[in-house]
Design a protein around this motif. Structure first.
Motif, short mmCIF file in Angstrom:
data_model
loop_
_atom_site.label_atom_id
_atom_site.label_comp_id
_atom_site.label_asym_id
_atom_site.label_seq_id
_atom_site.Cartn_x
_atom_site.Cartn_y
_atom_site.Cartn_z
N UNK A 97 1.37 -5.60 26.66
CA UNK A 97 0.45 -6.00 25.60
C UNK A 97 0.51 -5.02 24.43
N UNK A 98 0.54 -3.75 24.75
CA UNK A 98 0.59 -2.74 23.70
C UNK A 98 1.92 -2.80 22.96
N UNK A 99 3.00 -3.08 23.68
CA UNK A 99 4.32 -3.14 23.05
C UNK A 99 4.41 -4.29 22.06
N UNK A 100 3.98 -5.48 22.48
CA UNK A 100 4.08 -6.59 21.53
C UNK A 100 3.06 -6.44 20.40
N UNK A 101 1.94 -5.77 20.66
CA UNK A 101 0.98 -5.51 19.58
C UNK A 101 1.59 -4.60 18.53
N UNK A 102 2.31 -3.58 18.99
CA UNK A 102 2.98 -2.67 18.06
C UNK A 102 4.04 -3.43 17.27
N UNK A 103 4.84 -4.25 17.95
CA UNK A 103 5.90 -4.99 17.29
C UNK A 103 5.37 -5.99 16.28
N UNK A 104 4.43 -6.83 16.71
CA UNK A 104 3.87 -7.83 15.80
C UNK A 104 3.10 -7.15 14.67
N UNK A 105 2.37 -6.08 14.99
CA UNK A 105 1.64 -5.35 13.95
C UNK A 105 2.58 -4.79 12.90
N UNK A 106 3.73 -4.26 13.33
CA UNK A 106 4.71 -3.75 12.37
C UNK A 106 5.24 -4.87 11.49
N UNK A 107 5.49 -6.04 12.08
CA UNK A 107 5.97 -7.18 11.30
C UNK A 107 4.92 -7.62 10.27
N UNK A 108 3.64 -7.55 10.66
CA UNK A 108 2.56 -7.91 9.74
C UNK A 108 2.50 -6.93 8.58
N UNK A 109 2.63 -5.63 8.86
CA UNK A 109 2.57 -4.63 7.80
C UNK A 109 3.72 -4.80 6.81
N UNK A 110 4.92 -5.02 7.32
CA UNK A 110 6.06 -5.22 6.43
C UNK A 110 5.91 -6.51 5.63
N UNK A 111 5.34 -7.53 6.27
CA UNK A 111 5.10 -8.79 5.55
C UNK A 111 4.09 -8.59 4.43
N UNK A 112 3.01 -7.88 4.71
CA UNK A 112 2.00 -7.63 3.67
C UNK A 112 2.59 -6.85 2.51
N UNK A 113 3.33 -5.78 2.83
CA UNK A 113 3.95 -4.98 1.77
C UNK A 113 4.93 -5.82 0.96
N UNK A 114 5.68 -6.68 1.64
CA UNK A 114 6.65 -7.53 0.95
C UNK A 114 5.94 -8.52 0.03
N UNK A 115 4.83 -9.08 0.48
CA UNK A 115 4.10 -10.02 -0.36
C UNK A 115 3.52 -9.34 -1.60
N UNK A 116 3.04 -8.12 -1.43
CA UNK A 116 2.52 -7.38 -2.58
C UNK A 116 3.64 -7.14 -3.59
N UNK A 117 4.80 -6.70 -3.09
CA UNK A 117 5.94 -6.45 -3.98
C UNK A 117 6.38 -7.75 -4.64
N UNK A 118 6.42 -8.84 -3.89
CA UNK A 118 6.87 -10.12 -4.43
C UNK A 118 5.96 -10.58 -5.56
N UNK A 119 4.66 -10.55 -5.33
CA UNK A 119 3.75 -11.04 -6.36
C UNK A 119 3.68 -10.09 -7.55
N UNK A 120 3.87 -8.81 -7.33
CA UNK A 120 3.98 -7.91 -8.47
C UNK A 120 5.25 -8.20 -9.27
N UNK A 121 6.31 -8.54 -8.56
CA UNK A 121 7.56 -8.88 -9.24
C UNK A 121 7.39 -10.12 -10.11
#
Length: 714
Positions: free
Chosen positions: A30-54
């Motif tokens: 549970x902790x492993x997939x939480x870390x993995x999915x959480x990391x994907x969420x963080x990169x997705x959020x950062x990517x969306x911020x960069x995309x909309x700023x672009x």
């Protein structure tokens, strides 16, 4: 936080997830997939911020987000590495972050999180199910959790890190680093179930085949750096630098320096994006878990190859010969793979050859100069192909439930002829798969695949590439045909096996990503509707205006022509209709006309490579090198010198060491010394009178000798 800082941070969460899972959380699923999915969420959020700023930056192509640091000293200068997001990078980052996030979430359900451990499961093999007892005391078999659950999410995180690194890099070197990280992860994940010989072989095949292309790509990078002194895209793509590359004559097949460099870099894409003739690894990559298939075929690996060609387009487009090679490879691959897909029965292998074919569309578009069309199809394809692969995984997952229910493990849950009627058993999977299939087929107006594929055909027609146009149109027709074949055999009609009758819908962690991706499989195409479609004078195409701004010269809008539109409609609707009409009455592989050995066996390319390349290499290594050179020549020489040196050593010991050194020199000198001592010992009496008398005698003798010598004048 500045946008540039945010871009640096985008690849970081998946990399941290990899290390955290490997070092700390691997015992806790549970902790492993939480870390993995959480990391994907963080990169997705950062990517969306960069995309909309672009989106908010006017003329982003001229003023991209850039940041670099000094890395390696090169005499009195530094080799710099950094990040950059221009319109192309922003658009690619958008689809990469979404598909990666969806694949991470999907993997939780795919690997049966929350289910018990299998009765006989072991690491390196797919889970086989667990026996449980219900409240009434009845025993039945349920899916079991993946034994290497945490390991999978760790590898997936490293895979995502490689793709993010490739997308945000501002230079070829760090882009190549991300490229190679994905190559490593493809090997680890294709062979994830390493207990299966077929999975091990597929992993090795993928790694070795893509390395062929990577070697040529590395040569191109080295040539480019030696010619320009830089690998940074913005420095390479200046007018002055491009003209310098054109002026170089490498004396090779009439290519300019720019053409040869572009060709070498393109060969890397031929390997990574599985274009003919290095296409053979991609279908076998289906041996990995389905989220890996989606990751390779849609979100990252093969998309990276096309992205690299699009990124280097200003360089490639300088040489007509290189562009001709690119157009030929892409066009031939599109029709070649489409013909093979028609005869495949494995639901994932159909999609694998479909991916090869669709990548051929993109490469062909680049070869004819359709920069925006290639980028557009790259992104739309990523969405609907990720949807289709995840949908196929959902189908397989549901079929495996039926296999566990019946206990008949001889039934292949991936063979479409063992399915049928799944639309009733798995309604969410059916409707989302239908959307993805229609998008792949280019269903008119509604789906993203129609708009992107139609733009490629329109570009080919408008620029006079008639052979490319006809070939791609035929490939598009076959795409619609085999897609409808897949949908009909899998979902329509009645179940053809007991296992299909007991299939069931997958959990929400698998169906939610399907629904999200289906939205983009429809809606993303609308951002690229041509402004002159049907001469309606619509608003300018956002995608054309935005991504086209990446190039120094903005691509012109192609005038509307009804012929490509009519052809698109005919091939899409005609292929879908013909596929349904034929396969609605086909119930077994024996009834399928297209089970032609030549197509079913992939034109025997694997067998040909086995004879032409693999067997000679094995003979060279095992017979020539090992038996003849190593055992015959080298060991023969060693075996000759061994007895010879042994004989020489024995002679030296027997006749030199023992006789001369030991007996004559060593023992002889000792004996002489001993005998001399024994002879002289009698004069050692200890009487002083004798010593004095002897001294006088010696003195007289010495004196006489001196007198004689002096008298003689000596």
């Amino acid at each position: 936080m500045t946008t540039e800082t945010l871009i640096w941070l985008i690849p970081l969460p998946p990399a941290l997830a990899f290390f955290l899972i490997v070092l700390f959380t691997n015992k806790n699923k549970a902790l492993s997939h939480s870390v993995g999915v959480g990391a994907a969420v963080l990169s997705w959020l950062a990517s969306m911020v960069v995309f909309f700023r672009a989106l908010g930056v006017e003329h982003l192509g001229e003023h991209p987000f850039v940041s670099s640091v000094n890395w390696l000293p090169t005499g009195d200068t530094w080799f710099k590495i950094g990040v950059a997001i221009d319109p192309l990078g922003a658009a690619v980052l958008f689809f990469v972050s979404i598909t990666i996030f969806m694949i991470f979430l999907y993997s939780v359900g795919y690997h049966n999180f929350g289910q018990p451990k299998g009765d006989h499961d072991r690491a390196g093999l797919p889970p086989h199910g667990a026996t449980v007892t219900d409240e009434q005391g009845h025993k039945h078999t349920v899916p079991s959790v993946e034994p290497m659950y945490s390991r999978f999410f760790a590898f997936l995180g490293l895979f995502a890190f490689g793709m993010y690194t490739l997308v945000v890099s501002d230079n070829l070197l760090t882009m190549f680093v991300g490229w190679e990280i994905m190559g490593l992860c493809s090997y680890l994940l294709i062979g994830f179930w390493y207990g299966k010989p077929s999975a091990r072989a597929a992993a090795i095949k993928a790694f070795m085949t893509t390395r062929i292309g990577d070697v040529f790509m590395l040569l191109g990078i080295a040539f480019l750096y030696s010619a320009t002194g830089t690998l940074t895209f913005r420095e390479i793509f200046t007018e002055e630098m491009l003209q310098h590359l054109v002026s170089i004559d490498p004396h090779f097949l009439g290519l300019t320096g720019a053409g040869l460099i572009g060709l070498l870099l393109f060969i890397g894409t031929v390997g990574k994006s599985a274009q003919w003739p290095l296409h053979v690894w991609l279908p076998d990559a289906m041996e990995g878990p389905t989220p890996v298939s989606a990751m390779i075929h849609a979100a990252t690996m093969v998309s990276a190859g096309v992205y690299a060609v699009i990124r280097m387009f200003p360089l490639l487009s300088l040489d007509h010969n290189t562009m001709t090679v690119v157009a030929f490879i892409g066009t031939f691959t599109a029709i070649f793979a489409a013909t093979i897909a028609v005869a495949q029965n494995d639901i994932k292998r159909v999609l694998a050859y479909s991916t090869i074919s669709q990548l051929g569309f993109m490469i062909a578009a680049l070869g004819i100069g359709a920069y925006v069309a290639a980028a557009f199809h790259l992104i739309t394809h990523a969405f609907f192909k990720a949807l289709l692969f995840l949908g196929s995984g959902s189908v397989i997952h549901g079929m495996e439930h039926g296999v566990l229910h019946t206990g008949n493990h001889s039934v292949d849950p991936q063979d479409m002829f063992n399915m049928g009627g799944l639309r009733k058993k798995m309604p969410i999977t059916f409707w989302t798969f239908l959307i993805g299939g229609f998008a792949l087929s280019g269903f008119p107006l509604l789906t993203a695949g129609f708009w992107s594929k139609d733009e490629i055909l329109a570009d080919a027609w408008a620029n006079g590439h008639l052979v490319v146009f006809v070939t791609l149109a035929l490939a598009a027709f076959m795409t619609a045909f085999y897609t409808m074949r897949q949908i009909t055999l899998t979902f329509l009609g009645e179940p053809r096996t007991k296992e299909a009758e007991h299939a069931q819908e997958t959990p929400w962690t698998m169906t939610v990503p399907l629904m999200v991706l289906s939205v983009f499989a429809i809606g993303y195409g609308w951002v690229g509707i041509p402004e002159n479609f049907l001469n309606l004078q619509l608003a300018p195409s956002w995608f054309h205006e935005f991504v086209g701004g990446t190039l120094a010269e903005h691509p012109e809008v192609i005038p509307f022509n009804p012929i490509p539109l009519i052809v698109s409609l005919v091939v899409a609707l005609g292929g879908l209709l013909l596929g349904w009409l034929y396969y609605r009455n086909v119930n077994s592989a024996k009834e399928d006309f297209f089970q032609i050995p030549l197509l079913k066996n992939k034109y025997y390319f694997d067998e040909a490579y086995q004879v032409v390349f693999i067997k000679p290499v094995i003979w060279l290594s095992e017979v020539f090198t090992y038996k003849w050179l190593d055992q015959g020549l080298i060991d023969g020489i060693l075996h000759f010198f061994g007895p010879a040196t042994g004989g020489i050593g024995g002679f030296i010991r027997q006749y030199i060491d023992l006789k001369v050194i030991n007996e004559f020199i060593g023992d002889g000198l000792a004996a002489v010394t001993q005998e001399t001592g024994r002879t002289l010992r009698p004069i050692q009496t200890g009487r002083i009178q004798q010593y004095m008398m002897l001294s006088l005698v010696i003195l007289a003798v010495v004196g006489a000798l001196l007198y004689f010598m002096l008298g003689a004048g000596l």
